[in-house]
Design an enzyme around this catalytic site. Structure first.
Site, PDB file in Angstrom:
ATOM      1  CB  SER A  21      86.852  98.819  55.646  1.00  0.00           C
ATOM      2  OG  SER A  21      86.033  99.707  56.358  1.00  0.00           O
ATOM      3  CG  ASN A  22      82.416  97.765  58.174  1.00  0.00           C
ATOM      4  OD1 ASN A  22      81.681  98.702  57.910  1.00  0.00           O
ATOM      5  ND2 ASN A  22      83.240  97.782  59.216  1.00  0.00           N
ATOM      6  CB  ALA A  23      79.177  97.239  53.232  1.00  0.00           C
ATOM      7  CB  SER A  24      79.462 100.917  57.941  1.00  0.00           C
ATOM      8  OG  SER A  24      78.983 102.114  58.485  1.00  0.00           O
TER       9      SER A  24
END
Ligand code: CTP
Length: 207
Positions: A21-24
């Protein structure tokens, strides 16, 4: 207007319990939902997992992966007057998801990834006349040039550009461009302020 907003970072599963995933944080997307509702619009939110509280008054569709977000968006896109694509959609997903939890071993593990569909590009291509499509651009260099390329290539009506410093931050410097106007710049603005401004810009484009 009927405004469709996407938010959050998608999860691309490696096995049943692990994902890329990502840090959003989803904060920008949720701030947009609140600003749109406050301005009297009808809002549908398609959201990947976030730590945010679901906003009261919006129709909320929860998804996890980029593929699920795309499926849901295709269902809701036709009925909206404006799409704001604030989600951090994963550009890649594993070529296969293991059915059971991957066991550890002493050997290195190679993950093979394949590109996901560019949802925003699809929306820009399939939009009706008068339907407004707004995208975000996260750039760590040549911000304006790269964002303008996305504005054109994805056939957008507005692009909101920021740097990776914006991820998870409360305040950030954001720049907004429509095809016919010069860049607008908001220095160290809160996400609520930026969201209000984006909704105002959308309203002014819609005439
Ligand atoms: N986006 C999308 N589908 C994807 C990837 C991105 O709809 N598979 C959308 C995002 O929601 C955002 C915009 O495209 O509104 C730009 O995302 P960004 O990550 O900045 O750019 P990319 O197009 O993915 O290009 P790159 O990562 O190479 O800069």
């Amino acid at each position: 207007m009927r405004i469709l907003i996407t938010a959050g970072g998608t999860r691309e599963y490696i096995d049943p319990v692990r994902f890329i995933s990502n840090a959003s944080s989803g904060r920008m997307g949720y701030a947009l939902v609140r600003a749109a509702l406050r301005a009297g619009h009808k809002v549908t939110l398609i959201t990947a997992p976030t730590g945010q509280r679901p906003p009261k008054g919006a129709k909320v569709v929860e998804v996890e992966t980029a593929a699920q977000m795309f499926e849901s968006l295709k269902k809701h896109f036709e009925k909206c007057d404006c799409l704001i694509m604030a989600a951090a959609v994963s550009d890649y997903t594993p070529t296969r998801t293991a059915k059971t939890k991957i066991k550890k071993s002493n050997k290195s593990l190679v993950l093979k990834l394949k590109p996901t569909a560019d949802i925003l590009k699809w929306a820009g291509k399939h939009k009706r006349k008068k339907q407004i499509v707004v995208g975000f651009a996260l750039e760590d260099r040549d911000l304006r040039q790269n964002a303008e390329i996305k504005l054109k290539e994805k056939n957008l009506d507005m692009i909101i550009a920021n740097t990776s410093a914006a991820i998870g931050a409360g305040k950030s410097t954001v720049q907004i461009k429509t095809p016919d106007h010069k860049w607008l710049r908001f220095l160290q603005a809160t996400k609520a302020t930026v969201a209000r401004q984006i909704i105002r810009e959308v309203e002014s484009i819609s005439g």
